[in-house]
Design an enzyme around this catalytic site. Sequence first.
Site, PDB file in Angstrom:
ATOM      1  N   ASP A  34       0.818  -1.212   0.000  1.00 18.24           N
ATOM      2  CA  ASP A  34       0.000   0.000   0.000  1.00 18.24           C
ATOM      3  C   ASP A  34       0.853   1.265   0.000  1.00 18.24           C
ATOM      4  O   ASP A  34       2.040   1.230   0.302  1.00 18.24           O
ATOM      5  CB  ASP A  34      -0.871   0.026   1.267  1.00 18.24           C
ATOM      6  CG  ASP A  34      -2.108  -0.829   1.097  1.00 18.24           C
ATOM      7  OD1 ASP A  34      -2.357  -1.292  -0.021  1.00 18.24           O
ATOM      8  OD2 ASP A  34      -2.810  -1.015   2.110  1.00 18.24           O
ATOM      9  N   LYS A  56      -4.092   3.497  -3.237  1.00 16.06           N
ATOM     10  CA  LYS A  56      -5.391   3.920  -3.790  1.00 16.06           C
ATOM     11  C   LYS A  56      -5.463   5.428  -3.910  1.00 16.06           C
ATOM     12  O   LYS A  56      -5.116   6.142  -2.991  1.00 16.06           O
ATOM     13  CB  LYS A  56      -6.518   3.435  -2.884  1.00 16.06           C
ATOM     14  CG  LYS A  56      -6.542   1.926  -2.758  1.00 16.06           C
ATOM     15  CD  LYS A  56      -7.754   1.470  -1.989  1.00 16.06           C
ATOM     16  CE  LYS A  56      -7.690  -0.020  -1.718  1.00 16.06           C
ATOM     17  NZ  LYS A  56      -7.215  -0.344  -0.374  1.00 16.06           N
ATOM     18  N   MET A 167      -6.704   9.455   9.279  1.00 15.58           N
ATOM     19  CA  MET A 167      -7.290   9.961   8.022  1.00 15.58           C
ATOM     20  C   MET A 167      -8.111  11.219   8.274  1.00 15.58           C
ATOM     21  O   MET A 167      -9.153  11.432   7.637  1.00 15.58           O
ATOM     22  CB  MET A 167      -8.187   8.882   7.378  1.00 15.58           C
ATOM     23  CG  MET A 167      -7.474   7.579   7.107  1.00 15.58           C
ATOM     24  SD  MET A 167      -8.597   6.282   6.554  1.00 15.58           S
ATOM     25  CE  MET A 167      -9.362   5.794   8.078  1.00 15.58           C
TER      26      MET A 167
HETATM   27  C1  LIG Z   1      -6.052   3.880   5.923  1.00 14.08           C
HETATM   28  S1  LIG Z   1      -5.430   4.262   7.500  1.00 14.08           S
HETATM   29  C2  LIG Z   1      -4.470   2.821   7.785  1.00 14.08           C
HETATM   30  C3  LIG Z   1      -4.058   2.631   9.212  1.00 14.08           C
HETATM   31  C4  LIG Z   1      -3.116   1.472   9.417  1.00 14.08           C
HETATM   32  N1  LIG Z   1      -3.741   0.229   9.078  1.00 14.08           N
HETATM   33  C5  LIG Z   1      -2.572   1.420  10.833  1.00 14.08           C
HETATM   34  O1  LIG Z   1      -2.909   0.499  11.602  1.00 14.08           O
HETATM   35  O2  LIG Z   1      -1.753   2.295  11.149  1.00 14.08           O
HETATM   36  C6  LIG Z   1      -4.223   5.489   7.093  1.00 14.08           C
HETATM   37  C7  LIG Z   1      -4.015   6.517   8.178  1.00 14.08           C
HETATM   38  O3  LIG Z   1      -3.141   6.029   9.180  1.00 14.08           O
HETATM   39  C8  LIG Z   1      -2.386   7.090   9.711  1.00 14.08           C
HETATM   40  N2  LIG Z   1      -0.948   6.786   9.553  1.00 14.08           N
HETATM   41  C9  LIG Z   1      -0.426   5.629   9.108  1.00 14.08           C
HETATM   42  N3  LIG Z   1       0.909   5.641   9.184  1.00 14.08           N
HETATM   43  C10 LIG Z   1       1.247   6.860   9.686  1.00 14.08           C
HETATM   44  C11 LIG Z   1       2.485   7.486  10.010  1.00 14.08           C
HETATM   45  N4  LIG Z   1       3.666   6.857   9.830  1.00 14.08           N
HETATM   46  N5  LIG Z   1       2.451   8.737  10.528  1.00 14.08           N
HETATM   47  C12 LIG Z   1       1.289   9.372  10.722  1.00 14.08           C
HETATM   48  N6  LIG Z   1       0.089   8.825  10.417  1.00 14.08           N
HETATM   49  C13 LIG Z   1       0.067   7.587   9.926  1.00 14.08           C
HETATM   50  C14 LIG Z   1      -2.820   8.359   8.991  1.00 14.08           C
HETATM   51  O4  LIG Z   1      -3.866   8.948   9.750  1.00 14.08           O
HETATM   52  C15 LIG Z   1      -3.349   7.794   7.694  1.00 14.08           C
HETATM   53  O5  LIG Z   1      -4.266   8.671   7.100  1.00 14.08           O
END
Ligand SMILES: C[S@@+](CC[C@H](N)C(=O)[O-])C[C@H]1O[C@@H](n2cnc3c(N)ncnc32)[C@H](O)[C@@H]1O
Length: 256
Positions: A34, A56, A167
């Site tokens: 992803d 996506k 998000m």
């Molecule tokens: C579709 S969600 C997926 C979450 C993921 N499955 C998790 O457990 O971290 C995506 C969101 O996760 C957050 N996110 C993921 N990795 C991040 C990072 N390294 N720093 C800040 N936000 C992060 C943000 O809010 C982003 O918009």
Amino acid sequence: MRKVYLVGAGPGDPGLLTCKAFQLLQKADVVVYDRLVSAEVLAVVNPAATLIFAGKLQGEQERIQTEIHAHLLTHATSNKTVVRLKGGDPMVFGRGAEEWAFLIRHGIDVELVPGISSSLAVPALAGIPVTLRGVAASFAVIAGHRRNLESQEWSRYRLVDTLVLLMAVENRAAIAAQLIRAGRGADEPAAFIERGATDRERVVITTLGAIARGQVAVRAPAVLVVGQVVRMRRHLQRIVSETAPVREPEAIHAVR
Ligand SMILES: C[S@@+](CC[C@H](N)C(=O)[O-])C[C@H]1O[C@@H](n2cnc3c(N)ncnc32)[C@H](O)[C@@H]1O
């Protein structure tokens, strides 16, 4: 082997991969990954593996999801070690359950390898614990990007001590306004952590009111934390110099 490994890549630092995830990435033949999987994590993948980007774009989610399913089916039936790699944990806002169910319906076994979710690790690495004795005994992880955001029942989050929003960058002003309308204080501390767990991390400390007024500039991906635990950050800064003074232990109580 008709099987797909559904693997969490953690928040970005390859040191935060689980041992199982690391071993699978080293022996994978195909990795479907992803947008949020960091370049540093991809660097540990078997150099001979086929890497398939499955990020996506806004408005294209359903078409790309169909393509992802097709890739997984094609490769899983060709006796290869196939890894479906997702940022953080696959089961936290990652459509992991949908892909798992799809594969099972098509006779492909799935083995889940959980990852460290950004929802907990990103605040923690920035010195913001989601719970804190005497300050926060509950937390909720909330999606900030969904249909009918305005009509969500935001009042259900009024009494949760710490709110962690993923998000939420795009809709931050509307979300903060809804939370205030639902009874949370406009002066409540809030933090955005951009690109947590990477060397590009940036932390913005603010208030719910400032976010609602559109005064906070921030870029995705970011985690938004709302609650008194945000005040703890100033007591949990890393000691970078050997000669830095030792922190006073009673600083922890000052936050309460
Ligand atoms: C579709 S969600 C997926 C979450 C993921 N499955 C998790 O457990 O971290 C995506 C969101 O996760 C957050 N996110 C993921 N990795 C991040 C990072 N390294 N720093 C800040 N936000 C992060 C943000 O809010 C982003 O918009």
